[in-house]
Design an enzyme around this catalytic site. Sequence first.
Site, PDB file in Angstrom:
ATOM      1  N   HIS A  14       1.204  -1.154  -0.354  1.00 15.89           N
ATOM      2  CA  HIS A  14       0.127  -0.338  -0.412  1.00 15.89           C
ATOM      3  C   HIS A  14       0.812   0.754  -0.169  1.00 15.89           C
ATOM      4  O   HIS A  14       0.969   2.016   0.385  1.00 15.89           O
ATOM      5  CB  HIS A  14      -0.852   0.438   1.339  1.00 15.89           C
ATOM      6  N   HIS A  16       1.404   5.067  -2.058  1.00 18.75           N
ATOM      7  CA  HIS A  16       0.656   5.983  -2.425  1.00 18.75           C
ATOM      8  C   HIS A  16       2.206   6.874  -3.273  1.00 18.75           C
ATOM      9  O   HIS A  16       3.865   7.313  -2.184  1.00 18.75           O
ATOM     10  CB  HIS A  16       0.557   7.876  -1.677  1.00 18.75           C
ATOM     11  N   LEU A  17       2.078   7.520  -4.292  1.00 19.55           N
ATOM     12  CA  LEU A  17       3.517   7.953  -4.804  1.00 19.55           C
ATOM     13  C   LEU A  17       3.133   9.477  -5.971  1.00 19.55           C
ATOM     14  O   LEU A  17       4.246   9.993  -5.782  1.00 19.55           O
ATOM     15  CB  LEU A  17       4.620   6.768  -6.122  1.00 19.55           C
ATOM     16  N   ARG A  18       1.569   9.980  -5.752  1.00 22.60           N
ATOM     17  CA  ARG A  18       1.313  11.144  -6.195  1.00 22.60           C
ATOM     18  C   ARG A  18       2.248  10.770  -7.523  1.00 22.60           C
ATOM     19  O   ARG A  18       2.233   9.615  -8.444  1.00 22.60           O
ATOM     20  CB  ARG A  18       2.208  12.393  -5.562  1.00 22.60           C
ATOM     21  N   ASN A  42      -5.185   7.044  -5.495  1.00 26.51           N
ATOM     22  CA  ASN A  42      -6.035   8.737  -5.663  1.00 26.51           C
ATOM     23  C   ASN A  42      -5.285   9.967  -5.592  1.00 26.51           C
ATOM     24  O   ASN A  42      -5.141  10.472  -5.408  1.00 26.51           O
ATOM     25  CB  ASN A  42      -6.395   8.629  -4.138  1.00 26.51           C
ATOM     26  N   LYS A 100      -9.181  -0.622  -6.113  1.00 19.87           N
ATOM     27  CA  LYS A 100      -9.265   0.048  -4.427  1.00 19.87           C
ATOM     28  C   LYS A 100     -11.002   1.038  -4.010  1.00 19.87           C
ATOM     29  O   LYS A 100     -11.605   1.708  -4.811  1.00 19.87           O
ATOM     30  CB  LYS A 100      -8.572   1.399  -4.070  1.00 19.87           C
ATOM     31  N   HIS A 137     -10.748   0.775   2.159  1.00 17.97           N
ATOM     32  CA  HIS A 137     -10.073   2.106   2.663  1.00 17.97           C
ATOM     33  C   HIS A 137     -11.597   1.929   4.114  1.00 17.97           C
ATOM     34  O   HIS A 137     -12.319   2.403   4.247  1.00 17.97           O
ATOM     35  CB  HIS A 137     -10.267   3.783   2.790  1.00 17.97           C
ATOM     36  N   HIS A 175      -4.411  -1.023   6.013  1.00 19.67           N
ATOM     37  CA  HIS A 175      -4.200   0.170   7.223  1.00 19.67           C
ATOM     38  C   HIS A 175      -4.978  -0.093   8.296  1.00 19.67           C
ATOM     39  O   HIS A 175      -5.908   1.030   8.843  1.00 19.67           O
ATOM     40  CB  HIS A 175      -3.876   1.791   6.765  1.00 19.67           C
ATOM     41  N   LEU A 220      -4.969   9.304   8.080  1.00 23.99           N
ATOM     42  CA  LEU A 220      -6.818   8.159   8.052  1.00 23.99           C
ATOM     43  C   LEU A 220      -5.852   6.830   7.548  1.00 23.99           C
ATOM     44  O   LEU A 220      -5.841   6.646   7.024  1.00 23.99           O
ATOM     45  CB  LEU A 220      -7.220   9.142   7.006  1.00 23.99           C
ATOM     46  N   ASP A 248       1.397   2.603   3.493  1.00 21.02           N
ATOM     47  CA  ASP A 248       0.857   4.002   3.282  1.00 21.02           C
ATOM     48  C   ASP A 248       1.240   4.635   3.377  1.00 21.02           C
ATOM     49  O   ASP A 248       1.294   6.337   3.187  1.00 21.02           O
ATOM     50  CB  ASP A 248      -0.492   4.058   4.397  1.00 21.02           C
ATOM     51  N   HIS A 252       2.895  14.892   1.280  1.00 22.50           N
ATOM     52  CA  HIS A 252       2.237  15.633   1.295  1.00 22.50           C
ATOM     53  C   HIS A 252       3.024  17.019   1.729  1.00 22.50           C
ATOM     54  O   HIS A 252       4.172  16.780   2.745  1.00 22.50           O
ATOM     55  CB  HIS A 252       0.759  16.213   2.222  1.00 22.50           C
ATOM     56  N   ALA A 264      -3.730  14.861   5.420  1.00 28.31           N
ATOM     57  CA  ALA A 264      -4.085  13.120   6.628  1.00 28.31           C
ATOM     58  C   ALA A 264      -2.654  12.611   5.636  1.00 28.31           C
ATOM     59  O   ALA A 264      -3.026  12.103   4.331  1.00 28.31           O
ATOM     60  CB  ALA A 264      -4.806  11.816   6.805  1.00 28.31           C
TER      61      ALA A 264
HETATM   62  O1  DOR Z   1      -3.199   8.433   6.008  1.00 31.01           O
HETATM   63  C1  DOR Z   1      -3.542   9.254   5.265  1.00 31.01           C
HETATM   64  N1  DOR Z   1      -3.230   9.260   3.829  1.00 31.01           N
HETATM   65  N2  DOR Z   1      -4.692   8.105   4.688  1.00 31.01           N
HETATM   66  C2  DOR Z   1      -4.987   7.579   3.307  1.00 31.01           C
HETATM   67  O2  DOR Z   1      -6.312   6.561   3.719  1.00 31.01           O
HETATM   68  C3  DOR Z   1      -4.831   8.172   2.430  1.00 31.01           C
HETATM   69  C4  DOR Z   1      -3.246   9.150   2.401  1.00 31.01           C
HETATM   70  C5  DOR Z   1      -2.528   9.919   1.449  1.00 31.01           C
HETATM   71  O3  DOR Z   1      -3.404   9.772   0.470  1.00 31.01           O
HETATM   72  O4  DOR Z   1      -2.515  10.894   1.730  1.00 31.01           O
HETATM   73 ZN    ZN Z   2      -3.217   4.998   2.133  1.00 33.50          ZN
END
Ligand code: DOR
Ligand code: ZN
Length: 347
Positions: A14, A16-18, A42, A100, A137, A175, A220, A248, A252, A264
């Site tokens: 799991h 996130h790479l953006r 996302n 997802k 989620h 998560h 989150l 996860d 940011h 989050a």
């Molecule tokens: O803390 C989190 N950040 N929880 C998530 O479910 C999404 C993630 C994000 O994409 O920043």
């Molecule tokens: Zn996530």
Amino acid sequence: MTKELEIVRPDDWHLHLRDGTILKSVLPYTSKIFGRSIIMPNLIPPITTVQDATMYKDRIIEALPNDHSFRPLMTLYLTETTDVMDLAEGFAKNLISAVKLYPAGATTNSSLGVNDFKRLYKIFEKMEEIGCILCVHGEIVDPDVDIFDREHVFIERVLDPIIRTFPNLKVVMEHITTEEAVNYIETSNENVAATITTHHLVINRNLMLAGGIKPHYYCLPVAKREKHRVALLNAAVSGNSSFFLGTDSAPHFDSQKESSCGCAGCFTAPNTLPILAQLFEQESLLKELEKFVSINGANFYNLPLNSEHIKLVKEEYPVEFPNKIFTSEGDITVFDPGFPLYWSVKS
Ligand code: DOR
Ligand code: ZN
């Protein structure tokens, strides 16, 4: 005294790479060490079609350092109008590895997620038939449900009915953060598993909120009481094949975290394995680390284990990690476990 541990190259189930600048800046921290990752969809706009996923995969591969042999495993962002034929074809051609489910409004960039779960049942039927994994989620989005209760209420109201209706659907509850979720997974059949993040094994809600708010610990699902962290840690070190690492890691910019309405996410990619090695060592269960990071997830996803190995070395003195990474668009703070780290990774 130096101590070494050789393990099969791990995977992150799991991540996130953006995209764009962030992608280029954060990817090497994962791709240097991990063999594969399940890539979260996302983005803005989200990855809702196999074509989107394939184009995103190409951008990830393009951003990889030449000497990293990392494989991104792509996912689709489920909506009430997902094209089930597109999903099935993409899965059959190995273009996507999972789907997802974000409840609408549950987290970052989830506004296009799902409001009415029953409307997904036709899609679940197909996924069950073809063996496509559903990543969830697991938080209810109901203003009447306290944010600290959203996970266990989701299990009762949404997840359990789905699992009972589709007993052969493979589901990953992502998560997890509560003792209730650990118990639920432990008593479910072998088609249901959970990922656990690095940060939820380290922080509780006191660390986030007592003595001043720590925006870089806000994620989150939100961190819960200490007894829940302990339940997660016990699940992770147990070796139980239903629990595996999904960091996860969610970068940011600091400007978006340190704000009157902060985002989050904890960015754990740079120091995840040293943190985990330390936690497992403290529990005297370092021997179970390989199952949690390299074996259980691959088995659940029906994938071979990575053929390479990595070495973890315990150093005599604490190892330094950057506390921020700097990009042309802003700084990103690296997760601070709050204790010195003695382990380093030789990949
Ligand atoms: O803390 C989190 N950040 N929880 C998530 O479910 C999404 C993630 C994000 O994409 O920043
Ligand atoms: Zn996530």
